[in-house]
Design an enzyme around this catalytic site. Structure first.
Site, PDB file in Angstrom:
ATOM      1  N   ASP A   2       4.745  -4.930  12.062  1.00 25.38           N
ATOM      2  CA  ASP A   2       3.617  -4.276  12.747  1.00 25.38           C
ATOM      3  C   ASP A   2       2.720  -3.489  11.791  1.00 25.38           C
ATOM      4  O   ASP A   2       1.744  -2.875  12.220  1.00 25.38           O
ATOM      5  CB  ASP A   2       4.141  -3.349  13.857  1.00 25.38           C
ATOM      6  CG  ASP A   2       5.100  -2.295  13.330  1.00 25.38           C
ATOM      7  OD1 ASP A   2       5.227  -2.151  12.086  1.00 25.38           O
ATOM      8  OD2 ASP A   2       5.727  -1.601  14.149  1.00 25.38           O
ATOM      9  N   GLY A   3       3.080  -3.454  10.524  1.00 24.35           N
ATOM     10  CA  GLY A   3       2.235  -2.756   9.552  1.00 24.35           C
ATOM     11  C   GLY A   3       2.387  -1.246   9.584  1.00 24.35           C
ATOM     12  O   GLY A   3       1.629  -0.533   8.925  1.00 24.35           O
TER      13      GLY A   3
ATOM     14  N   ASP B 134      10.962  -6.181  -6.022  1.00 26.45           N
ATOM     15  CA  ASP B 134       9.657  -5.729  -5.510  1.00 26.45           C
ATOM     16  C   ASP B 134       9.625  -4.215  -5.353  1.00 26.45           C
ATOM     17  O   ASP B 134       8.560  -3.646  -5.103  1.00 26.45           O
ATOM     18  CB  ASP B 134       9.337  -6.402  -4.167  1.00 26.45           C
ATOM     19  CG  ASP B 134      10.452  -6.242  -3.154  1.00 26.45           C
ATOM     20  OD1 ASP B 134      11.550  -6.766  -3.418  1.00 26.45           O
ATOM     21  OD2 ASP B 134      10.244  -5.583  -2.130  1.00 26.45           O
ATOM     22  N   ASN B 135      10.763  -3.569  -5.498  1.00 29.30           N
ATOM     23  CA  ASN B 135      10.800  -2.106  -5.419  1.00 29.30           C
ATOM     24  C   ASN B 135      10.990  -1.475  -6.790  1.00 29.30           C
ATOM     25  O   ASN B 135      11.329  -0.296  -6.895  1.00 29.30           O
ATOM     26  CB  ASN B 135      11.926  -1.661  -4.474  1.00 29.30           C
ATOM     27  CG  ASN B 135      11.656  -2.073  -3.030  1.00 29.30           C
ATOM     28  OD1 ASN B 135      10.509  -2.351  -2.673  1.00 29.30           O
ATOM     29  ND2 ASN B 135      12.686  -2.122  -2.220  1.00 29.30           N
TER      30      ASN B 135
ATOM     31  N   LYS C   5       0.724   4.283   3.070  1.00 30.30           N
ATOM     32  CA  LYS C   5       1.838   3.509   3.644  1.00 30.30           C
ATOM     33  C   LYS C   5       1.835   3.688   5.161  1.00 30.30           C
ATOM     34  O   LYS C   5       1.795   4.818   5.645  1.00 30.30           O
ATOM     35  CB  LYS C   5       3.157   4.004   3.042  1.00 30.30           C
ATOM     36  CG  LYS C   5       4.342   3.101   3.299  1.00 30.30           C
ATOM     37  CD  LYS C   5       5.474   3.456   2.335  1.00 30.30           C
ATOM     38  CE  LYS C   5       6.696   2.580   2.566  1.00 30.30           C
ATOM     39  NZ  LYS C   5       7.764   2.881   1.600  1.00 30.30           N
TER      40      LYS C   5
ATOM     41  N   GLY D 235       4.241  -8.860  -0.729  1.00 28.81           N
ATOM     42  CA  GLY D 235       2.916  -8.217  -0.667  1.00 28.81           C
ATOM     43  C   GLY D 235       2.938  -6.979   0.204  1.00 28.81           C
ATOM     44  O   GLY D 235       3.927  -6.668   0.875  1.00 28.81           O
TER      45      GLY D 235
ATOM     46  N   ASP E 195       9.471   3.091  -3.905  1.00 26.87           N
ATOM     47  CA  ASP E 195       9.742   2.470  -2.606  1.00 26.87           C
ATOM     48  C   ASP E 195      11.074   2.926  -2.027  1.00 26.87           C
ATOM     49  O   ASP E 195      12.056   2.199  -1.999  1.00 26.87           O
ATOM     50  CB  ASP E 195       9.696   0.937  -2.707  1.00 26.87           C
ATOM     51  CG  ASP E 195       8.648   0.394  -1.752  1.00 26.87           C
ATOM     52  OD1 ASP E 195       8.011   1.192  -1.039  1.00 26.87           O
ATOM     53  OD2 ASP E 195       8.457  -0.831  -1.693  1.00 26.87           O
TER      54      ASP E 195
HETATM   55  P1  AMP Z   1      10.239  -2.478   1.980  1.00 25.34           P
HETATM   56  O1  AMP Z   1      11.528  -2.644   2.723  1.00 25.34           O
HETATM   57  O2  AMP Z   1       9.417  -1.336   2.499  1.00 25.34           O
HETATM   58  O3  AMP Z   1      10.384  -2.469   0.511  1.00 25.34           O
HETATM   59  O4  AMP Z   1       9.385  -3.773   2.363  1.00 25.34           O
HETATM   60  C1  AMP Z   1       9.698  -5.107   2.010  1.00 25.34           C
HETATM   61  C2  AMP Z   1       8.562  -6.007   2.441  1.00 25.34           C
HETATM   62  O5  AMP Z   1       8.433  -5.984   3.877  1.00 25.34           O
HETATM   63  C3  AMP Z   1       7.203  -5.598   1.923  1.00 25.34           C
HETATM   64  O6  AMP Z   1       6.448  -6.773   1.749  1.00 25.34           O
HETATM   65  C4  AMP Z   1       6.649  -4.768   3.052  1.00 25.34           C
HETATM   66  O7  AMP Z   1       5.251  -4.695   3.034  1.00 25.34           O
HETATM   67  C5  AMP Z   1       7.153  -5.521   4.263  1.00 25.34           C
HETATM   68  N1  AMP Z   1       7.299  -4.650   5.446  1.00 25.34           N
HETATM   69  C6  AMP Z   1       8.234  -3.684   5.648  1.00 25.34           C
HETATM   70  N2  AMP Z   1       8.058  -3.111   6.842  1.00 25.34           N
HETATM   71  C7  AMP Z   1       6.983  -3.680   7.413  1.00 25.34           C
HETATM   72  C8  AMP Z   1       6.279  -3.503   8.640  1.00 25.34           C
HETATM   73  N3  AMP Z   1       6.664  -2.611   9.548  1.00 25.34           N
HETATM   74  N4  AMP Z   1       5.204  -4.291   8.866  1.00 25.34           N
HETATM   75  C9  AMP Z   1       4.807  -5.215   7.976  1.00 25.34           C
HETATM   76  N5  AMP Z   1       5.420  -5.430   6.810  1.00 25.34           N
HETATM   77  C10 AMP Z   1       6.492  -4.673   6.519  1.00 25.34           C
HETATM   78 MG    MG Z   2       9.231  -2.502  -0.957  1.00 21.49          MG
END
Ligand code: AMP
Ligand code: MG
Length: 487
Positions: free
Chosen positions: A125-126, A252-253, A113, A90, A262
């Site tokens: 940390d979002g 998911d990407n 983002k 998610g 992504d």
């Molecule tokens: P990503 O590596 O950006 O494709 O992210 C993979 C998953 O990790 C996704 O569900 C992202 O929303 C979550 N995610 C990545 N970085 C963070 C972050 N700093 N805080 C919260 N969720 C994250």
């Molecule tokens: Mg992703």
């Protein structure tokens, strides 16, 4: 053209309801300031370039202000990460703010983002850091110009909000645009949680919004899957032909629209290296450059699995079987163009493979080779380029084969040949070291380098006087930069 506060919205995904996404408000960043905005992306929303310089712009895209008709939501999805299934991912640090409808009637998702924590943040940390936001921005806006479908980026906003990665950094946001943010992992989520009514609802949404023609087919879901297979194969052919390594092809990407999506630790090849791995957390090279082709198939089969409640398995397998032939046809078409070939011959694939092997053995710059091949008449270009190869005899034999091949096609003047070849062979690509220089300046508060690099990459095929340094091979320090997954 219209001002930012007069956009028109139609939040179709939000209307699917709480099974698909959760309402979350962005968490504003401290002291926001615009790093860079894309004029081309602004135009997609009917926004004039000057809109980006208004104070409102940085406030909106750092979470301080929101349109009345926005409905910010975090989407739920799952995905196969490095081959293993994660049942719930998610939007952990991004929000679908709203869907804009532009004057041409196109829908664009506005996805912020780095907008703060959501129910899907797990331990995160979002936030997003400045370096990864700049990298995603530059690539999103560079790839489509090479004919490679990609999500787009409107802007990057920097802030003073501290975030902790390997060291303390500062948070930034990236405003991503795409006609849809639905990923293969969305379908997997509803399949593996056995929510088959929602799975169908999601498929119906994607069909209605993005694949309306497929609704006329005897099995619309199968027709949609076939489209996704085709688009994904063609996207990956573009990556392979232009030397792009995505780096994190988790399901998911993977975009349901076949967009490059992504961006993590991606890279454009400098020296040609089929085994190149841009993601330094990818120890086993699952997502290495040459593995992208079979991984595309693997990911599509994961999507196909999630569609089993809607389509017969044999039919899905039949559609999936077309992946490789579609990929090969597109790849060969692109490589022929890159070599200046205007006709097709059976042995062309072997010609490409021999060239890549020679390049691999001699660490030849992948982008500049093709560009220089078009600079002068072919015989002359081969004479110059052979100096870059250790196996000169091997290269000469390859050059003779290319010359013979070119003589069998309609002849043209060198001016015509150059215009055609330079129109498909970029002089400027987003090399890692160029992105790194722009990031280092931006981290010091100097945004001019990012903006200049973005401007140069906006005309990748056109030699720009004074910009020669952006067309250079990397210096020693810039050859093997390790880009981590933490972003
Ligand atoms: P990503 O590596 O950006 O494709 O992210 C993979 C998953 O990790 C996704 O569900 C992202 O929303 C979550 N995610 C990545 N970085 C963070 C972050 N700093 N805080 C919260 N969720 C994250
Ligand atoms: Mg992703």
């Amino acid at each position: 053209m219209k001002p930012l506060d007069e956009l028109t919205f139609d939040n179709r995904f939000a209307r699917l309801g709480d099974a698909f996404s959760t309402e979350v408000l962005p968490d504003p960043l401290e002291a926001p300031r615009l790093v860079v905005a894309s004029e081309a992306a602004l135009a997609l929303l009917d926004l004039a370039p000057a809109e980006a310089n208004t104070p409102l712009f940085a406030e909106v895209f750092s979470g301080h202000k929101l349109w009345d008709h926005a409905e910010p939501r975090a989407m739920v999805y799952a995905g196969h990460q490095f081959g293993g299934y994660t049942p719930r991912l998610g939007d952990g640090r991004g929000l679908l703010l709203a869907e804009v409808v532009n004057s041409a009637g196109e829908h664009w998702d506005l996805h912020l983002k780095g907008a703060g924590q959501t129910p899907y943040s797990r331990m995160g940390d979002g936030r997003a850091v400045l370096r990864s936001s700049v990298r995603e921005f530059l690539a999103s806006e560079a790839l489509p110009l090479l004919g490679i479908p990609s999500s787009r980026a409107l802007c990057v906003v920097a802030s003073d909000t501290p975030v902790w990665r390997e060291q303390q950094e500062r948070a930034a946001t990236l405003l991503r645009l795409a006609p849809s943010h639905v990923r293969f992992g969305h379908f997997e989520y509803f399949y593996y949680t056995r929510q088959h009514d929602e799975l169908k609802q999601l498929a119906d949404h994607v069909l209605a919004a993005h694949y309306p023609a497929c609704r006329e087919a005897p099995n619309p879901y199968l027709a949609m899957f076939s489209e996704v297979v085709e688009r994904t194969a063609e996207m990956i052919a573009g990556w392979q032909a232009y030397g792009f390594n995505h780096g994190v092809m988790n399901t998911d990407n993977m975009s349901i629209l076949g967009l490059t999506f992504d961006f993590g630790p991606y890279a454009f090849l400098d020296d040609f290296d089929a085994r190149f791995i841009c993601n330094h957390s990818d120890d086993r090279g699952r997502y290495s450059f040459s593995n992208q082709v079979p991984i595309g198939h693997w990911n599509l089969s994961a999507l196909g699995q999630a569609l089993v409640p809607l389509v017969e398995v044999e039919a899905l397998q039949g559609a999936l079987a077309l992946y490789l032939p579609i990929y090969q046809a597109k790849y060969q078409d692109l490589m022929r163009r890159r070599l200046g070939l205007t006709t097709a011959e059976e042995a062309d694939q072997a010609l490409f493979e021999r060239l890549l092997q020679l390049m691999q053995n001699s660490a030849v710059d992948y982008t500049l080779f093709f560009r220089r091949l078009g600079d002068t008449p072919l015989e002359q270009a081969l004479e110059v380029l052979r100096d870059d190869f250790i196996d000169r005899d091997g290269f000469d034999a390859w050059g003779d084969a290319l010359l013979a091949r070119v003589l069998r096609q309609p002849q043209e003047t060198q001016a015509e040949r150059q215009a055609r070849m330079h129109g498909v062979n970029p002089l400027y690509v987003l090399r890692n070291y160029l992105a790194q220089q722009a990031i280092e300046a931006a981290e010091q508060g100097d945004y001019s380098v990012v903006r200049q690099l973005h401007a140069v990459l906006a005309k990748p095929f056109e030699a720009q006087p004074g910009m020669e340094r952006f067309a250079q091979r990397p210096p020693d320090w810039g050859k093997h930069l390790e880009i981590s997954c933490s972003s």
